[in-house]
Design an enzyme around this catalytic site. Structure first.
Site, mmCIF file in Angstrom:
data_model
loop_
_atom_site.group_PDB
_atom_site.id
_atom_site.type_symbol
_atom_site.label_atom_id
_atom_site.label_comp_id
_atom_site.label_asym_id
_atom_site.label_seq_id
_atom_site.Cartn_x
_atom_site.Cartn_y
_atom_site.Cartn_z
ATOM 1 N N HIS A 149 0.856 -1.193 0.000
ATOM 2 C CA HIS A 149 0.000 0.000 0.000
ATOM 3 C C HIS A 149 0.889 1.238 0.000
ATOM 4 C CE1 HIS A 149 -3.694 -2.274 0.950
ATOM 5 N NE2 HIS A 149 -2.825 -3.082 1.541
ATOM 6 N N LEU A 150 0.729 2.069 -1.028
ATOM 7 C CA LEU A 150 1.518 3.307 -1.097
ATOM 8 C C LEU A 150 0.679 4.546 -0.799
ATOM 9 C CD1 LEU A 150 3.808 2.664 -4.216
ATOM 10 C CD2 LEU A 150 4.499 2.696 -1.808
ATOM 11 N N ALA A 198 -6.564 -0.761 10.624
ATOM 12 C CA ALA A 198 -5.788 -1.984 10.412
ATOM 13 C C ALA A 198 -4.641 -1.711 9.459
ATOM 14 C CB ALA A 198 -6.695 -3.060 9.823
ATOM 15 N N ASP A 205 2.382 -6.347 2.526
ATOM 16 C CA ASP A 205 1.172 -5.656 2.976
ATOM 17 C C ASP A 205 1.541 -4.462 3.855
ATOM 18 O OD1 ASP A 205 -1.512 -5.079 3.093
ATOM 19 O OD2 ASP A 205 -1.984 -6.571 4.617
ATOM 20 N N ASN A 230 -6.691 0.318 -3.089
ATOM 21 C CA ASN A 230 -7.764 0.734 -2.159
ATOM 22 C C ASN A 230 -7.581 2.170 -1.685
ATOM 23 O OD1 ASN A 230 -5.520 -0.061 -0.584
ATOM 24 N ND2 ASN A 230 -6.808 -0.636 1.164
ATOM 25 N N HIS A 267 -8.285 -10.655 -1.185
ATOM 26 C CA HIS A 267 -8.316 -10.536 0.275
ATOM 27 C C HIS A 267 -9.265 -11.627 0.759
ATOM 28 C CE1 HIS A 267 -8.059 -8.190 4.134
ATOM 29 N NE2 HIS A 267 -9.027 -9.060 4.379
ATOM 30 N N HIS A 304 -1.676 -12.204 1.707
ATOM 31 C CA HIS A 304 -1.420 -12.191 3.159
ATOM 32 C C HIS A 304 -2.114 -13.318 3.913
ATOM 33 C CE1 HIS A 304 -5.197 -10.053 2.898
ATOM 34 N NE2 HIS A 304 -4.655 -8.895 2.609
ATOM 35 N N HIS A 339 -0.593 3.926 8.209
ATOM 36 C CA HIS A 339 -1.663 4.802 8.700
ATOM 37 C C HIS A 339 -1.001 5.788 9.660
ATOM 38 C CE1 HIS A 339 -5.202 2.478 7.311
ATOM 39 N NE2 HIS A 339 -4.472 1.413 7.558
HETATM 40 O O1 DOR Z 1 -4.188 -4.490 7.656
HETATM 41 C C1 DOR Z 1 -4.558 -4.174 6.543
HETATM 42 N N1 DOR Z 1 -4.394 -2.912 6.071
HETATM 43 N N2 DOR Z 1 -5.128 -5.081 5.767
HETATM 44 C C2 DOR Z 1 -5.672 -4.783 4.589
HETATM 45 O O2 DOR Z 1 -6.202 -5.665 3.945
HETATM 46 C C3 DOR Z 1 -5.694 -3.384 4.101
HETATM 47 C C4 DOR Z 1 -4.633 -2.594 4.702
HETATM 48 C C5 DOR Z 1 -4.801 -1.098 4.522
HETATM 49 O O3 DOR Z 1 -5.107 -0.666 3.423
HETATM 50 O O4 DOR Z 1 -4.591 -0.373 5.484
HETATM 51 ZN ZN ZN Z 2 -3.159 -5.089 1.867
#
Ligand code: DOR
Ligand code: ZN
Length: 345
Positions: free
Chosen positions: A16-17, A264, A248, A42, A137, A175, A252
């Site tokens: 995730h960038l 998460a 993964d 996402n 997922h 994952h 955040h």
């Molecule tokens: O822990 C997670 N964070 N699992 C995911 O499937 C998405 C990801 C996120 O985009 O933060």
């Molecule tokens: Zn992910």
């Protein structure tokens, strides 16, 4: 004792960038060690069309440090409205590598995901025809299914039925966190594979919950009991090409993690190779690290391994900054809970 290890440059097959300031802060952390990464779609709103993927790829390229040859490999976010022609065109044009299936509500920014899997079967059939992998997922979201069982139930209720309906579809189980996932992933070599994260090789649910809740260990799928972690370590270090690295790494802001409803995601881009060398060495499996990080992913995706190499060196404790600064805020780096000794030269 091995103190230096040269590997084909690794890739990250699940990353995730984000966008904006976060994208600019975290992209160099991955570009430092990795040659390529499968970039998750996402965003808010999600990356659902070829045009959106091309625009996002340009924003990522602008965030790559000068002199780096890092390449983002883009994905489309599957929805019940995905246009198979747009998807096939974006794949043919080399804009996107794979498409991601999120069950609606399974994780961060998955509200636009799929509720009725029958509705995406025509797109999945098209993907099978053109050889475009589906990244998934793998968790059900049914309220009556315990969160620790959601991966195993997904395999039975959703993934296996989809694979029976579309047997030629290439699937990456993203994952995996359970022995059930590791066992299923090896059942169809070349058609089915799984990524394993750095943190799921290191933490179990006790790390998350015992002695106070640790928000920086909270991710989805949530870490499971120790027997499952051991199954993941056995899979990753087995030398089997159906398991490869997808960190993964999912940044955040700390204020959103250390929160009554914490997000998460574990941010591990910066120290992943140090952590993995530790895990593989502890298993007596340093000779299996290159397959996991650098060879089996490209093999599954039908790509060449990276042409250059990195060298890992073990010459004393390695220190990483505990936090990455993003504007006025911070993102906490994954803490493996042990001293790291391997560094990338
Ligand atoms: O822990 C997670 N964070 N699992 C995911 O499937 C998405 C990801 C996120 O985009 O933060
Ligand atoms: Zn992910």
């Amino acid at each position: 004792m091995t103190t230096s290890l040269t590997l084909t440059r690794p890739d990250d097959w699940h990353l995730h960038l984000r966008d904006g300031a976060m994208l600019n802060a975290v992209t160099p952390e991955t570009a430092r060690d990795f040659g390529r990464a499968i970039v998750m779609p996402n965003l808010v709103p999600p990356v659902v069309t070829g045009a959106q993927a091309a625009a996002y790829r340009d924003r990522i390229r602008a965030a790559i440090p000068a002199g780096s040859s890092f390449q983002p490999l883009m994905t489309l976010y599957l929805t019940e409205e995905t246009d198979p022609d747009d998807l096939a065109q974006a794949h043919a044009d080399g804009i996107v590598t794979a498409a991601k299936l999120y069950p609606a509500g399974a994780t961060t920014n998955s509200a636009s995901g799929v509720r009725d899997f029958d509705k995406v079967l025509p797109v999945l059939e098209r993907m099978a025809d053109i050889g475009m992998p589906m990244c998934v997922h793998g968790e059900v979201t049914d309220a009556d299914v315990d969160i620790f069982d959601r991966e195993a139930v997904f395999i039975d209720r959703v993934l296996d039925p989809i694979r029976r309906r579309v047997p030629d579809l290439k699937v990456v189980m993203e994952h995996i966190t359970t022995k059930d996932g590791a066992d299923y992933a090896k059942s169809a070599p070349g058609k089915l594979a799984a990524t394993i994260t750095t943190h799921h090789l290191i933490i179990n649910r006790n790390h998350l919950l015992v002695g106070g809740i640790k928000p920086h260990y909270y991710c989805l799928p949530v870490a499971k009991r120790e027997t499952h972690r051991l199954a993941l370590v056995a899979a990753a270090t087995s030398g089997s090409p159906c398991y490869f690295l997808g960190t993964d790494s999912a940044p955040h802001m700390d204020a959103l993690k250390e929160n009554a409803c914490g997000c998460a995601g574990v941010f591990s881009a910066t120290n992943t190779m140090s952590c993995l060398a530790h895990v593989f060495e502890a298993q007596g499996a340093l000779d299996k690290l290159e397959g996991f990080t650098s060879l089996f992913g490209p093999q599954f995706y039908g790509l060449r391994p990276n042409a250059d190499q990195i060298t890992l060196i073990k010459d004393g404790a390695v220190e990483y900054p505990a936090k990455l600064t993003v504007g006025d805020e911070t993102v906490t780096l994954f803490d493996p809970g042990f001293d790291l000794k391997w560094r990338v030269a």
